[in-house]
Design a protein around this motif. Structure first.
Motif, PDB file in Angstrom:
ATOM      1  N   LYS A   1      -6.362  -0.938  -3.431  1.00  0.00           N
ATOM      2  CA  LYS A   1      -6.582  -1.528  -2.101  1.00  0.00           C
ATOM      3  C   LYS A   1      -5.894  -2.894  -1.961  1.00  0.00           C
ATOM      4  CE  LYS A   1     -11.061  -1.340  -2.287  1.00  0.00           C
ATOM      5  NZ  LYS A   1     -12.492  -1.409  -1.991  1.00  0.00           N
ATOM      6  N   PRO A   2      -5.458  -3.223  -0.729  1.00  0.00           N
ATOM      7  CA  PRO A   2      -4.873  -4.551  -0.517  1.00  0.00           C
ATOM      8  C   PRO A   2      -5.918  -5.656  -0.745  1.00  0.00           C
ATOM      9  CG  PRO A   2      -4.385  -3.082   1.339  1.00  0.00           C
ATOM     10  CD  PRO A   2      -5.411  -2.388   0.497  1.00  0.00           C
ATOM     11  N   ILE A   3      -5.498  -6.754  -1.347  1.00  0.00           N
ATOM     12  CA  ILE A   3      -6.363  -7.919  -1.546  1.00  0.00           C
ATOM     13  C   ILE A   3      -6.599  -8.647  -0.217  1.00  0.00           C
ATOM     14  CG2 ILE A   3      -6.257 -10.322  -2.314  1.00  0.00           C
ATOM     15  CD1 ILE A   3      -5.628  -9.647  -4.952  1.00  0.00           C
ATOM     16  N   HIS A   4      -7.840  -9.008   0.050  1.00  0.00           N
ATOM     17  CA  HIS A   4      -8.151  -9.899   1.159  1.00  0.00           C
ATOM     18  C   HIS A   4      -8.820 -11.166   0.656  1.00  0.00           C
ATOM     19  CE1 HIS A   4      -7.860  -6.195   3.931  1.00  0.00           C
ATOM     20  NE2 HIS A   4      -6.708  -6.767   3.745  1.00  0.00           N
ATOM     21  N   GLY A   5     -10.119 -11.099   0.353  1.00  0.00           N
ATOM     22  CA  GLY A   5     -10.813 -12.293  -0.115  1.00  0.00           C
ATOM     23  C   GLY A   5     -10.972 -13.301   1.002  1.00  0.00           C
ATOM     24  N   LEU A   6     -10.606 -14.528   0.730  1.00  0.00           N
ATOM     25  CA  LEU A   6     -10.726 -15.606   1.710  1.00  0.00           C
ATOM     26  C   LEU A   6      -9.939 -15.269   2.976  1.00  0.00           C
ATOM     27  CD1 LEU A   6     -11.638 -18.600   2.163  1.00  0.00           C
ATOM     28  CD2 LEU A   6      -9.368 -19.243   1.325  1.00  0.00           C
ATOM     29  N   MET A   7      -8.754 -14.694   2.816  1.00  0.00           N
ATOM     30  CA  MET A   7      -7.870 -14.405   3.949  1.00  0.00           C
ATOM     31  C   MET A   7      -6.987 -13.239   3.534  1.00  0.00           C
ATOM     32  SD  MET A   7      -5.521 -17.194   5.932  1.00  0.00           S
ATOM     33  CE  MET A   7      -3.969 -17.025   5.048  1.00  0.00           C
ATOM     34  N   HIS A   8      -5.801 -13.535   3.018  1.00  0.00           N
ATOM     35  CA  HIS A   8      -4.904 -12.551   2.408  1.00  0.00           C
ATOM     36  C   HIS A   8      -3.892 -13.382   1.634  1.00  0.00           C
ATOM     37  CE1 HIS A   8      -2.197 -13.726   5.644  1.00  0.00           C
ATOM     38  NE2 HIS A   8      -3.127 -13.411   6.519  1.00  0.00           N
ATOM     39  N   PRO A   9      -3.206 -12.760   0.676  1.00  0.00           N
ATOM     40  CA  PRO A   9      -2.232 -13.560  -0.072  1.00  0.00           C
ATOM     41  C   PRO A   9      -1.173 -14.169   0.857  1.00  0.00           C
ATOM     42  CG  PRO A   9      -2.648 -11.493  -1.212  1.00  0.00           C
ATOM     43  CD  PRO A   9      -3.342 -11.395   0.124  1.00  0.00           C
TER      44      PRO A   9
ATOM     45  N   GLY B   1       7.299 -13.091   1.718  1.00  0.00           N
ATOM     46  CA  GLY B   1       5.915 -12.652   1.860  1.00  0.00           C
ATOM     47  C   GLY B   1       5.550 -11.743   0.711  1.00  0.00           C
ATOM     48  N   GLY B   2       4.265 -11.744   0.366  1.00  0.00           N
ATOM     49  CA  GLY B   2       3.830 -10.894  -0.741  1.00  0.00           C
ATOM     50  C   GLY B   2       2.584 -10.117  -0.389  1.00  0.00           C
ATOM     51  N   GLY B   3       2.570  -8.849  -0.735  1.00  0.00           N
ATOM     52  CA  GLY B   3       1.394  -8.007  -0.588  1.00  0.00           C
ATOM     53  C   GLY B   3       0.913  -7.602  -1.968  1.00  0.00           C
ATOM     54  N   VAL B   4      -0.409  -7.503  -2.122  1.00  0.00           N
ATOM     55  CA  VAL B   4      -0.983  -7.243  -3.441  1.00  0.00           C
ATOM     56  C   VAL B   4      -1.973  -6.094  -3.368  1.00  0.00           C
ATOM     57  CG1 VAL B   4      -2.296  -8.211  -5.363  1.00  0.00           C
ATOM     58  CG2 VAL B   4      -0.810  -9.698  -4.008  1.00  0.00           C
TER      59      VAL B   4
ATOM     60  N   LEU C   1       0.831  -1.206   0.000  1.00  0.00           N
ATOM     61  CA  LEU C   1       0.000   0.000   0.000  1.00  0.00           C
ATOM     62  C   LEU C   1       0.868   1.259   0.000  1.00  0.00           C
ATOM     63  CD1 LEU C   1      -2.952   1.059   0.292  1.00  0.00           C
ATOM     64  CD2 LEU C   1      -2.609   1.030   2.768  1.00  0.00           C
ATOM     65  N   ALA C   2       1.906   1.244   0.828  1.00  0.00           N
ATOM     66  CA  ALA C   2       2.813   2.394   0.890  1.00  0.00           C
ATOM     67  C   ALA C   2       3.533   2.592  -0.441  1.00  0.00           C
ATOM     68  CB  ALA C   2       3.824   2.202   2.020  1.00  0.00           C
ATOM     69  N   GLU C   3       3.988   1.497  -1.039  1.00  0.00           N
ATOM     70  CA  GLU C   3       4.682   1.602  -2.330  1.00  0.00           C
ATOM     71  C   GLU C   3       3.725   2.107  -3.415  1.00  0.00           C
ATOM     72  OE1 GLU C   3       7.818   1.367  -3.152  1.00  0.00           O
ATOM     73  OE2 GLU C   3       8.563   0.818  -1.175  1.00  0.00           O
ATOM     74  N   ALA C   4       2.436   1.707  -3.329  1.00  0.00           N
ATOM     75  CA  ALA C   4       1.460   2.129  -4.344  1.00  0.00           C
ATOM     76  C   ALA C   4       1.091   3.600  -4.160  1.00  0.00           C
ATOM     77  CB  ALA C   4       0.214   1.259  -4.289  1.00  0.00           C
ATOM     78  N   GLN C   5       1.064   4.067  -2.909  1.00  0.00           N
ATOM     79  CA  GLN C   5       0.643   5.457  -2.710  1.00  0.00           C
ATOM     80  C   GLN C   5       1.813   6.442  -2.749  1.00  0.00           C
ATOM     81  OE1 GLN C   5      -2.147   6.423   0.359  1.00  0.00           O
ATOM     82  NE2 GLN C   5      -3.477   4.693  -0.088  1.00  0.00           N
ATOM     83  N   LEU C   6       2.977   6.001  -2.283  1.00  0.00           N
ATOM     84  CA  LEU C   6       4.076   6.962  -2.109  1.00  0.00           C
ATOM     85  C   LEU C   6       5.411   6.485  -2.674  1.00  0.00           C
ATOM     86  CD1 LEU C   6       3.311   7.657   1.671  1.00  0.00           C
ATOM     87  CD2 LEU C   6       2.754   9.197  -0.223  1.00  0.00           C
ATOM     88  N   GLY C   7       5.480   5.226  -3.100  1.00  0.00           N
ATOM     89  CA  GLY C   7       6.784   4.666  -3.462  1.00  0.00           C
ATOM     90  C   GLY C   7       6.925   4.328  -4.933  1.00  0.00           C
ATOM     91  N   ALA C   8       7.469   3.156  -5.202  1.00  0.00           N
ATOM     92  CA  ALA C   8       7.845   2.772  -6.561  1.00  0.00           C
ATOM     93  C   ALA C   8       6.644   2.624  -7.491  1.00  0.00           C
ATOM     94  CB  ALA C   8       8.639   1.462  -6.522  1.00  0.00           C
ATOM     95  N   ALA C   9       5.440   2.404  -6.941  1.00  0.00           N
ATOM     96  CA  ALA C   9       4.253   2.233  -7.783  1.00  0.00           C
ATOM     97  C   ALA C   9       3.304   3.420  -7.630  1.00  0.00           C
ATOM     98  CB  ALA C   9       3.542   0.924  -7.429  1.00  0.00           C
ATOM     99  N   LYS C  10       3.858   4.559  -7.216  1.00  0.00           N
ATOM    100  CA  LYS C  10       3.050   5.764  -6.990  1.00  0.00           C
ATOM    101  C   LYS C  10       2.254   6.121  -8.253  1.00  0.00           C
ATOM    102  CE  LYS C  10       3.501  10.492  -5.296  1.00  0.00           C
ATOM    103  NZ  LYS C  10       4.381  11.473  -4.658  1.00  0.00           N
TER     104      LYS C  10
END
Lengths: 291, 291
Positions: B142-150, B134-137, B110-119
């Motif tokens: 927004k971060p993926i949740h669904g059933l749980m989280h990636p 570990g992976g965040g998506v 989320l931080a990378e998407a809003q302020l970092g490499a994926a801004k």
């Protein structure tokens, strides 16, 4: 208002017309020839119906990035006459109504999430295993796009040691899902089609291994609330328990909320049978009308 | 209003306090002992600061399903004292302010998407390769949740034929990404840590193969607009060109929009260096305050 729906496939086009309540009023099928032959026929069909919006679920790859000059066009498909064809733009100009476009499998996933096996859930994965393998993904109620759209059929798999053809038949990728598990791969490997292979043939255990690997990777990557498997190969329903068992065994208890289940409610058949593609296109038409 | 941020890790807790403009006013680190020892200390830290909301990016697994009775708690972690600890609930009750919780890697993404490499992009994948993987998506911002989280670190990979330890070291899964590519696996396999292995050791080519397989599968499944790779192992920057080259070679031109690139703008280092986790927790705090 009436809504037009087009399920654009590599071999056939399915066209439908829906009313406000989602009732299918009319449906027709035509072979997919060249755009010069097939497009005018499709245009005529929808013109006659007086639709207020059109939704298209199409074979891909598609350009779905609104910032791209090719937005709405078909990409590098092996069906050469359709390569670069501006599917969305041509219909929008020809009909003068709003048009929405997505992949056939994203459309099917949307239909399953709104009306089918994943009804009431915000997320699901829909995978069809037939002459190819395609996957549509719904997250927070919407199909995933991002860079392009999922091309889940080409995920890499670990070869089954019993597989006499572990490289698969995909011209792009050695050992990818489509190359290992789609209908043509089964037929080439065993000399019998998925329809003909007996239930107790080792082909099904190997096929289940490949599809379980896909489910496993999809669970860890996308975390969907439901996995829906359809397509011609999956008409052989005896494979479902095999896929579920192998997926559980690979997960090995790691995803707690699935550990106490036999996955019979999690890895499931489509709720809309073979209608998910056209139904999803209708739902896209509604979105186009609302925008 | 001031915002509290907690990056909850298996070995250390990083706590911070941000102002309205996102400036980090204060930061402290404490070891992760048991909840009985560490939780009161963390509570005291935030109580003193007078924060209006708290965001937590935590090691997992986490229960992030609001409909679940364990919502906000830590799941089946190998760190036994923390198993079942109601991280979100305890802070909400202790501080009397809104609290938001996500995985450490979803927070970092989320931080990378809003302020970092994926801004400026709506989607990205953030993967950290260190003592674990570990992976965040992020999808549609927004971060993926669904059933749980990636739980992307446990994706299955095709063993490299040069790998003397192709089953990996994961106690749950034979041949998964974390078991094959995290720091402890490299050290066990080669007798040297990722820090010590020379640039030209075959270890790096094998590591790049595994990380390229992960990138390949992630591109086909999630279709992210950017892949960000961080963590201790990836401090060895010479691996980036290897990963990019192998990913391109596996894609083999299939994803057209990447085919003409060397991926140097697509598979990248974090834009926020090691601050993405804490920054993401601050962004979660802002979301909690807004809700």
């Amino acid at each position: 208002m009436l809504y037009g729906a087009l399920e654009a496939g590599g071999t056939k086009m399915v066209l439908g017309c829906y009313d406000e309540n989602g009732t299918l009023l009319d449906r027709t099928v035509m072979p997919t020839e060249t755009p010069a032959i097939t497009f005018p026929k499709m245009l005529d069909y929808f013109k006659d119906k007086g639709i207020g919006a059109l939704g298209i679920g199409s074979f891909g790859p598609l350009c779905l990035n609104p910032g791209d000059p090719h937005f709405g066009a078909i990409g590098a498909t092996p069906k050469l006459p359709w390569r670069g064809f501006d599917l969305m733009g041509e219909f929008a100009r020809g009909l003068g109504v709003p048009v929405a476009l997505d992949t056939d499998v994203n459309a099917a996933a949307l239909a399953e999430a709104q009306l089918g096996a994943a009804k009431g859930l915000g997320s699901c994965l829909y995978v069809t295993i037939g002459t190819g393998v395609g996957g549509g993904v719904i997250v927070d109620g919407k199909p995933i796009h991002g860079l392009m759209h999922p091309e889940l059929g080409h995920m890499l798999l670990v070869p089954d040691p019993r597989d006499p053809m572990p490289q698969g038949v995909c011209p792009y990728h050695k050992g990818c899902l489509e190359g290992l598990a789609a209908g043509p791969s089964m037929e080439k490997r065993w000399g019998l089609s998925a329809k003909e292979l007996p239930d107790d043939h080792v082909a099904w255990d190997i096929e289940a291994n490949y599809l379980a690997q896909m489910c496993f990777n999809a669970i860890l990557t996308l975390s969907p609330e439901k996995i829906i498997l359809g397509g011609g190969v999956l008409q052989r329903k005896h494979i479902f328990p095999l896929i579920r068992r192998k997926t559980l065994s690979m997960l090995n208890g790691y995803i707690e909320c699935l550990a106490d289940s036999d996955l019979s409610d999690y890895i499931v058949e489509p709720g809309l049978d073979t209608a998910s593609g056209l139904t999803g296109s209708y739902l896209l038409a509604r979105q186009a009308a609302d925008n």
